[in-house]
Design a protein around this motif. Structure first.
Motif, short mmCIF file in Angstrom:
data_model
loop_
_atom_site.label_atom_id
_atom_site.label_comp_id
_atom_site.label_asym_id
_atom_site.label_seq_id
_atom_site.Cartn_x
_atom_site.Cartn_y
_atom_site.Cartn_z
N GLN A 101 33.11 -30.53 3.65
CA GLN A 101 33.61 -29.25 4.11
C GLN A 101 32.42 -28.36 4.44
O GLN A 101 31.53 -28.15 3.61
N SER A 102 32.42 -27.80 5.63
CA SER A 102 31.25 -27.07 6.09
C SER A 102 31.65 -26.08 7.17
O SER A 102 32.73 -26.14 7.74
N VAL A 103 30.73 -25.16 7.44
CA VAL A 103 30.95 -24.10 8.42
C VAL A 103 30.14 -24.40 9.68
O VAL A 103 28.93 -24.67 9.59
N ALA A 104 30.79 -24.37 10.84
CA ALA A 104 30.08 -24.57 12.10
C ALA A 104 28.98 -23.53 12.23
O ALA A 104 29.23 -22.33 12.11
N THR A 105 27.75 -23.98 12.50
CA THR A 105 26.61 -23.08 12.46
C THR A 105 25.91 -22.96 13.81
O THR A 105 25.79 -21.87 14.36
N GLY A 106 25.41 -24.07 14.36
CA GLY A 106 24.69 -23.95 15.61
C GLY A 106 24.46 -25.27 16.31
O GLY A 106 24.71 -26.35 15.75
N LEU A 107 23.99 -25.19 17.55
CA LEU A 107 23.69 -26.34 18.38
C LEU A 107 22.24 -26.22 18.85
O LEU A 107 21.82 -25.16 19.33
N VAL A 108 21.46 -27.28 18.69
CA VAL A 108 20.07 -27.28 19.15
C VAL A 108 19.85 -28.50 20.04
O VAL A 108 20.58 -29.50 19.94
N THR A 109 18.84 -28.43 20.90
CA THR A 109 18.59 -29.50 21.86
C THR A 109 17.11 -29.86 21.88
O THR A 109 16.24 -29.05 21.58
N ARG A 110 16.85 -31.11 22.27
CA ARG A 110 15.49 -31.56 22.53
C ARG A 110 15.30 -31.62 24.05
O ARG A 110 16.10 -32.24 24.76
N VAL A 111 14.24 -30.97 24.55
CA VAL A 111 13.95 -30.95 25.98
C VAL A 111 12.62 -31.65 26.21
O VAL A 111 11.60 -31.28 25.62
N GLU A 112 12.61 -32.68 27.06
CA GLU A 112 11.41 -33.43 27.38
C GLU A 112 11.23 -33.46 28.89
O GLU A 112 12.12 -33.92 29.61
N ASN A 113 10.10 -32.94 29.35
CA ASN A 113 9.80 -32.89 30.78
C ASN A 113 10.90 -32.19 31.58
O ASN A 113 11.27 -32.62 32.68
N GLY A 114 11.45 -31.14 30.99
CA GLY A 114 12.46 -30.36 31.66
C GLY A 114 13.85 -30.93 31.61
O GLY A 114 14.78 -30.38 32.22
N VAL A 115 14.06 -32.03 30.87
CA VAL A 115 15.37 -32.69 30.78
C VAL A 115 15.84 -32.67 29.33
O VAL A 115 15.07 -32.97 28.42
N VAL A 116 17.11 -32.32 29.12
CA VAL A 116 17.69 -32.35 27.78
C VAL A 116 17.91 -33.81 27.40
O VAL A 116 18.76 -34.49 27.98
N SER A 117 17.16 -34.29 26.41
CA SER A 117 17.23 -35.70 26.03
C SER A 117 18.06 -35.93 24.77
O SER A 117 18.37 -37.07 24.45
N GLY A 118 18.43 -34.88 24.06
CA GLY A 118 19.22 -35.05 22.85
C GLY A 118 19.71 -33.72 22.33
O GLY A 118 19.21 -32.65 22.71
N PHE A 119 20.72 -33.76 21.45
CA PHE A 119 21.22 -32.54 20.83
C PHE A 119 21.58 -32.82 19.38
O PHE A 119 21.79 -33.97 18.97
N LYS A 120 21.63 -31.73 18.60
CA LYS A 120 22.05 -31.81 17.20
C LYS A 120 23.07 -30.72 16.92
O LYS A 120 22.90 -29.57 17.34
N VAL A 121 24.12 -31.11 16.21
CA VAL A 121 25.16 -30.18 15.75
C VAL A 121 24.87 -29.86 14.29
O VAL A 121 24.73 -30.76 13.47
N VAL A 122 24.78 -28.58 13.96
CA VAL A 122 24.41 -28.16 12.60
C VAL A 122 25.58 -27.42 11.96
O VAL A 122 26.16 -26.51 12.56
N ARG A 123 25.90 -27.85 10.74
CA ARG A 123 26.96 -27.20 9.96
C ARG A 123 26.42 -26.87 8.57
O ARG A 123 25.69 -27.67 7.97
N THR A 124 26.77 -25.69 8.06
CA THR A 124 26.36 -25.26 6.73
C THR A 124 27.38 -25.74 5.70
O THR A 124 28.57 -25.45 5.83
N VAL A 125 26.92 -26.50 4.71
CA VAL A 125 27.82 -27.04 3.69
C VAL A 125 28.37 -25.90 2.85
O VAL A 125 27.63 -25.01 2.39
N ASP A 126 29.69 -25.90 2.66
CA ASP A 126 30.37 -24.85 1.89
C ASP A 126 30.17 -25.10 0.41
O ASP A 126 30.71 -26.05 -0.16
N THR A 127 29.39 -24.23 -0.24
CA THR A 127 29.14 -24.36 -1.69
C THR A 127 29.86 -23.29 -2.49
O THR A 127 29.59 -23.11 -3.67
N GLY A 128 30.77 -22.56 -1.84
CA GLY A 128 31.46 -21.49 -2.54
C GLY A 128 30.51 -20.34 -2.82
O GLY A 128 29.63 -20.01 -2.04
N ARG A 129 30.65 -19.73 -3.97
CA ARG A 129 29.78 -18.61 -4.34
C ARG A 129 28.51 -19.06 -5.04
O ARG A 129 27.61 -18.26 -5.28
N LYS A 130 28.43 -20.32 -5.36
CA LYS A 130 27.28 -20.83 -6.10
C LYS A 130 26.09 -20.98 -5.17
O LYS A 130 26.16 -21.56 -4.11
#
Length: 419
Positions: free
Chosen positions: A155-184
């Protein structure tokens, strides 16, 4: 020999002609034959196209984050430029979503964007526990290429999208989610732990990452983080006075070294007045902080030199807004993603958007029409929703953070996982 030389001349001429066309037209030429497709996808052609169009901006939009005021809504959209020659703004290409054309538009939510790719969630029927089932997609709505992202392992919260750019071309991406730890809040070696799960297009798998920060990360998904060069900048409130102080940026480069688990904590400038208005954005490859107070406009650039004691540097002299015709405070909204001389403000006095050329100190009030064109392309302004967004973010503890959806200057195919 003469025939071969003649063919080479013809081919070179064809390349020069096609490279001067906008990307929307070039996409159609790729389907003419295998030879043209191979030619257009070559690094030589890409470099030639970028060189010929270097004075033309690419299409971009400023998007409202999360579900405000509607699931997918633009604040400002720029299109029709020479690079892409789009007939409508970028947000118009997201809906209707071709994979599920019969799903109501209210079930789609814009999450994040990076280098021309966007992450959207599509919500379907309710499950037994009354929660909606959903699917996540990353893709390019103009090219209509999408990759479905498998469900996260926790269970996690949608956080952000990042990309790898090589020679001006997007060669990969990563989806980042923050794990829900409650109040702890987990601690390790005197540091706060920010647990994330990361999906990589290069592996097609989720992985866990434990990041260490001197400031706690309690990301709730209520606003989009600033995204630049593979790094996410999350705005977090202060510890001592969580409802009335500047706050911090917690930053991590998700394309940095694999063993790097450290976050950079960047204090935001402390507002010295309850009437200050602030925003965070990016422009020209820098993170930008904008502040207006008593008709004074100030703009800072984040100092990327980690060893320097000054995190923020004034990028230019402050501007007296009264001298350019504004008698009440304006709310800063963003800067042009490509042009560091262009800023966008919301004028309470005129109840409309204002675009300002900082170099010339010329400000234009876009009062009546929501659409206009200039020599660079076409613009669309969402006056009604922008007014509501600004009014809901009047509190001094708020920092306006619109999400930039910016197409690349080249037509990249969406990176796909190996499976």
């Amino acid at each position: 020999m003469e025939i071969t030389r003649g063919r080479a001349v013809v081919e070179a001429t064809v390349v020069e002609i096609i490279a001067r066309l906008p990307l929307r037209s070039i996409a159609r030429f790729k389907s003419v034959c295998k030879q043209w497709r191979s030619l257009i996808e070559s690094s030589y052609f890409r470099c030639l196209f970028v060189s010929l169009h270097r004075n033309s901006s690419s299409s971009w939009s400023l998007m409202f984050g999360a579900d405000y005021p509607h699931p997918i809504t633009e604040a400002i959209g720029f299109h029709g430029c020479d690079t892409w020659d789009l007939p409508k703004s970028l947000g118009s290409y997201i809906i209707p979503f071709r994979l599920y054309p019969n799903l109501p538009t209210s079930r789609y939510f814009y999450v994040a964007s990076s280098n021309g790719l966007i992450w959207i969630n599509a919500f379907f029927n309710r499950t037994e526990n009354l929660a909606y089932s959903y699917k996540s997609f990353v893709g390019n709505p103009v090219l209509q290429q999408w990759v479905e992202i498998p469900p996260p392992p926790e269970q996690s919260v949608a956080t952000g999208l990042v990309t790898r750019v090589e020679n001006g071309v997007v060669s990969g991406f990563k989806v980042v989610r923050t794990v829900d730890t409650g109040r702890k809040m987990e601690r390790f070696m005197g540091m706060y732990v920010w647990r994330v799960c990361v999906y990589s297009s290069e592996t097609g798998l989720w992985s866990f990452k434990r990041l260490l920060s001197s400031h706690p990360v309690k990301y709730t998904g209520s606003y989009p983080p600033v995204n630049l060069n593979g790094t996410l900048y999350l705005r977090e409130r202060g510890l001592d006075h969580p409802t009335d102080e500047a706050g911090f940026l917690v930053a991590h480069d998700f394309y940095g070294p694999e063993d790097d688990d450290q976050c950079r904590v960047i204090p935001l400038l402390v507002p010295d007045n309850k009437h200050v208005r602030r925003c965070l954005t990016t422009s020209g490859g820098d993170v930008i902080y904008i502040e207006t107070l008593h008709r004074r406009l100030k703009i800072w650039r984040l100092n990327n030199n980690f060893e320097s004691g000054e995190c923020w540097q004034l990028s230019r002299e402050e501007i007296d807004m009264a001298s350019v015709g504004f008698d009440v405070d304006c709310f800063p909204m963003a800067m042009n993603p490509f042009d560091t001389d262009i800023v966008y403000l919301w004028s309470q006095q005129h109840e409309c958007l204002v675009s300002g050329d900082l170099r010339k100190q010329e400000f234009i009030v876009h009062q009546e029409s929501e659409n206009w064109s200039d020599s660079g392309g076409s613009w669309r302004i969402n006056t009604y929703n922008s007014k509501g967004y600004v009014e809901d973010n009047r509190n001094v503890t708020r920092v306006i953070m619109l999400s930039q959806f910016v197409l690349q200057r080249w037509m990249d195919s969406v990176p796909r996982p190996p499976n």
